[in-house]
Design a protein around this motif. Structure first.
Motif, PDB file in Angstrom:
ATOM      1  N   VAL A   1      14.816   0.374  -7.847  1.00 10.74           N
ATOM      2  CA  VAL A   1      13.639   0.162  -8.561  1.00 10.74           C
ATOM      3  C   VAL A   1      12.691   0.853  -7.523  1.00 10.74           C
ATOM      4  O   VAL A   1      12.794   0.406  -6.100  1.00 10.74           O
ATOM      5  N   THR A   2      11.841   1.524  -7.877  1.00 11.99           N
ATOM      6  CA  THR A   2      10.893   2.291  -6.905  1.00 11.99           C
ATOM      7  C   THR A   2       9.469   1.838  -7.274  1.00 11.99           C
ATOM      8  O   THR A   2       9.203   1.758  -8.538  1.00 11.99           O
ATOM      9  N   ILE A   3       8.559   1.317  -6.217  1.00 10.25           N
ATOM     10  CA  ILE A   3       7.308   0.898  -6.354  1.00 10.25           C
ATOM     11  C   ILE A   3       6.201   1.869  -5.888  1.00 10.25           C
ATOM     12  O   ILE A   3       6.522   2.074  -4.675  1.00 10.25           O
ATOM     13  N   ASP A   4       5.478   2.534  -6.819  1.00  7.29           N
ATOM     14  CA  ASP A   4       4.569   3.373  -5.877  1.00  7.29           C
ATOM     15  C   ASP A   4       3.067   2.656  -5.993  1.00  7.29           C
ATOM     16  O   ASP A   4       2.758   1.878  -6.647  1.00  7.29           O
ATOM     17  N   PRO A   5       2.105   3.328  -5.137  1.00  8.28           N
ATOM     18  CA  PRO A   5       0.712   2.680  -5.147  1.00  8.28           C
ATOM     19  C   PRO A   5       0.251   2.696  -6.714  1.00  8.28           C
ATOM     20  O   PRO A   5       0.251   3.501  -7.424  1.00  8.28           O
ATOM     21  N   GLY A   6      -0.582   1.675  -6.677  1.00 10.97           N
ATOM     22  CA  GLY A   6      -0.915   1.367  -8.268  1.00 10.97           C
ATOM     23  C   GLY A   6      -0.184   0.225  -8.904  1.00 10.97           C
ATOM     24  O   GLY A   6      -0.120   0.114 -10.120  1.00 10.97           O
ATOM     25  N   CYS A   7       0.803  -0.170  -8.139  1.00  5.10           N
ATOM     26  CA  CYS A   7       1.971  -0.926  -8.859  1.00  5.10           C
ATOM     27  C   CYS A   7       2.620  -0.306  -9.938  1.00  5.10           C
ATOM     28  O   CYS A   7       3.009  -0.816 -11.093  1.00  5.10           O
TER      29      CYS A   7
ATOM     30  N   ARG B   1       0.888  -1.258  -0.148  1.00 13.92           N
ATOM     31  CA  ARG B   1       0.039  -0.011   0.197  1.00 13.92           C
ATOM     32  C   ARG B   1       0.928   1.367   0.099  1.00 13.92           C
ATOM     33  O   ARG B   1       0.323   2.325  -0.272  1.00 13.92           O
ATOM     34  N   ASP B   2       2.137   1.099   0.497  1.00 15.03           N
ATOM     35  CA  ASP B   2       2.943   2.423   0.579  1.00 15.03           C
ATOM     36  C   ASP B   2       3.848   2.221  -0.656  1.00 15.03           C
ATOM     37  O   ASP B   2       4.379   1.201  -1.256  1.00 15.03           O
ATOM     38  N   SER B   3       4.634   3.249  -0.864  1.00 16.87           N
ATOM     39  CA  SER B   3       5.810   3.333  -1.956  1.00 16.87           C
ATOM     40  C   SER B   3       6.910   2.474  -1.298  1.00 16.87           C
ATOM     41  O   SER B   3       7.022   2.162   0.026  1.00 16.87           O
TER      42      SER B   3
END
Length: 258
Positions: free
Chosen positions: A81-87, A58-60
């Motif tokens: 690699v950064t993953i933000d909400p919404g994949c 749910r969080d980045s």
């Protein structure tokens, strides 16, 4: 010194002052002074960055690879690699000379139809500034096939060379073929030849089995090695016994080599 051409089925991306996506870099406001030195990067995480499952997050989230060293230890590289909400994945490749600030040389943003992405550093060409990496792009929660790519990146100039994987399908245009890259390297002692090994298979639609595909459309299950020669522009299949030349060494957060 390498000699490369734009002939043949290749896409060549030239960076402006070392970075491939200089404009994006400026828009993102990432100053060189904010990046750690190559020495400091030895304390970063060694988590895998090729495929990161974002479900349940749910969080980045931010994941960093181990640092890959060139054969003479002059050049260092790592993947972020950064993953933000919404994949929504954003993959960055950072390269630096030893004890100098890192520079962004490749960036993969989330795309509307391919929100997930990642990268794995395969290694460096021997006695060279050429880095080899493999990327993957996918759509979370979709049956659509993933997209893979092998990249050769010159750490000294930031120039990127992309062998076109579709060239391996040129004799299979009438068939339902898909492929997965299993390995890659440089041919011989030269970094002007990139070797890509892949497994080929019959690509199926959702709820489709191979029996549903006419025999003339089936691709079969084979593993092949293809050579991409940037000096001549030649693309050809070679023997699977062709050796891959690649230097692999990295250090992880405790500073020890692996």
């Amino acid at each position: 010194m390498s000699y490369w051409t734009r002939t043949g089925p290749y896409r060549l991306v030239v960076s402006a002052k070392f970075g491939v996506f200089a404009l994006l870099l400026g828009l993102l406001g990432m100053a060189d002074a904010e990046q750690p030195s190559a020495k400091d990067a030895g304390r970063r995480s060694s988590n895998g960055t090729f495929f990161i499952d974002c479900r349940g997050n749910r969080d980045s989230k931010r994941v960093l690879s181990a640092v890959a060293l060139s054969e003479d230890a002059t050049w260092h590289a790592y993947v972020e690699v950064t993953i933000d909400p919404g994949c929504l994945h954003t993959t960055r490749l950072w390269v630096a000379q030893a004890n100098r600030a890192y520079r962004l040389v490749y960036l993969i943003p989330p795309k509307r139809d391919l929100t997930g992405n990642g990268m794995e550093i395969l290694g460096w060409a021997r006695n060279s500034t050429m880095l080899l990496a493999k990327t993957e792009l996918w759509q979370d929660g979709s049956d659509a096939p993933d997209t893979q790519q092998v990249l050769a990146i010159d750490g000294a100039t930031g120039m990127v060379y992309e062998p076109d994987p579709k060239a391996t399908l040129q004799n299979r245009e009438e068939k339902q073929c898909g492929f997965r890259v299993t390995d890659a390297g440089f041919g011989g002692d030269s970094n002007i030849v990139i070797l890509v090994r892949a497994k080929f298979f019959t690509e199926l639609e959702a709820d489709e089995t191979e029996a549903d595909v006419p025999s003339a459309k089936r691709c079969g299950n084979t593993e092949e090695t293809w050579s991409f020669n940037y000096a001549t522009g030649e693309v050809k299949q070679v023997r699977n016994t062709e050796p891959f030349h690649l230097f692999k060494k990295a250090f992880i957060q405790n500073g020890q080599s692996k």
